[in-house]
Scaffold this motif. Structure first.
Motif, PDB file in Angstrom:
ATOM      1  N   ILE A  16       4.460   3.974  -0.452  1.00  0.00           N
ATOM      2  CA  ILE A  16       5.300   2.890  -0.764  1.00  0.00           C
ATOM      3  C   ILE A  16       5.594   2.464  -1.723  1.00  0.00           C
ATOM      4  O   ILE A  16       4.325   2.194  -2.615  1.00  0.00           O
ATOM      5  CB  ILE A  16       5.192   1.837   0.338  1.00  0.00           C
ATOM      6  CG1 ILE A  16       5.103   2.394   1.673  1.00  0.00           C
ATOM      7  CG2 ILE A  16       5.918   0.635   0.001  1.00  0.00           C
ATOM      8  CD1 ILE A  16       4.594   1.363   2.881  1.00  0.00           C
ATOM      9  N   ILE A  42       7.233  -3.752   5.057  1.00  0.00           N
ATOM     10  CA  ILE A  42       5.987  -2.932   5.169  1.00  0.00           C
ATOM     11  C   ILE A  42       5.306  -2.682   6.392  1.00  0.00           C
ATOM     12  O   ILE A  42       5.202  -1.814   7.004  1.00  0.00           O
ATOM     13  CB  ILE A  42       5.109  -2.895   3.915  1.00  0.00           C
ATOM     14  CG1 ILE A  42       6.285  -2.591   2.303  1.00  0.00           C
ATOM     15  CG2 ILE A  42       4.185  -2.013   3.786  1.00  0.00           C
ATOM     16  CD1 ILE A  42       5.478  -2.871   1.216  1.00  0.00           C
ATOM     17  N   GLU A  44       7.351  -0.862  -4.605  1.00  0.00           N
ATOM     18  CA  GLU A  44       8.162  -1.694  -4.317  1.00  0.00           C
ATOM     19  C   GLU A  44       8.833  -2.020  -5.548  1.00  0.00           C
ATOM     20  O   GLU A  44       8.500  -1.918  -6.591  1.00  0.00           O
ATOM     21  CB  GLU A  44       7.074  -2.970  -4.004  1.00  0.00           C
ATOM     22  CG  GLU A  44       6.243  -2.860  -2.763  1.00  0.00           C
ATOM     23  CD  GLU A  44       5.419  -3.848  -2.432  1.00  0.00           C
ATOM     24  OE1 GLU A  44       5.851  -5.090  -2.506  1.00  0.00           O
ATOM     25  OE2 GLU A  44       4.241  -3.481  -2.023  1.00  0.00           O
TER      26      GLU A  44
END
Length: 121
Positions: free
Chosen positions: A30, A19, A32
């Motif tokens: 984003i 990242i 994860e």
């Protein structure tokens, strides 16, 4: 333009490193995943333009995620980032549709060039 990115790696430190290596000139959203099973669950809930994928993960590995994506019509560009850089493994992931295979430790310039080649920069 916001680029929706999924970073899948079982190492939290590796996810943070990936990242942090993303070029700052793009706006990223984003998500994860700590393993392939989580990645597939997220892929089923949302669409992503880009996926940064490790190969060696518990439950479902990166190859399993690529196999899952293989028959999907809408799928992200997948960049595999792995320390497992065996030629046979590289051949397999590329045949399953990965856009690029980058060796760990991640080279920030190589990632930026890859994103440029994929049209994100």
């Amino acid at each position: 333009m916001t680029v929706r990115v999924l970073v899948a790696d079982d190492s939290r430190l590796s996810r943070r490193s990936v990242i942090k290596a993303l070029p700052p000139e793009l706006n990223y959203a984003i998500d994860e995943a700590a393993n392939g099973k989580e990645a597939i669950a997220l892929l089923n809930k949302a669409s992503f333009e880009l996926m940064l994928l490790d190969l060696t993960m518990p439950e479902i590995d990166g190859v399993g995620v690529l196999e899952y994506l293989a028959d999907k019509t809408e799928k992200p560009h997948v960049v595999v980032i792995s320390a497992d850089f065996q030629p046979e493994k590289q051949r397999i992931v590329m045949s399953l549709g990965a856009a690029k295979f980058i060796r760990k430790p991640l080279d920030q310039e190589e990632l930026a060039m890859t994103l440029f080649e994929l049209g994100y920069l």
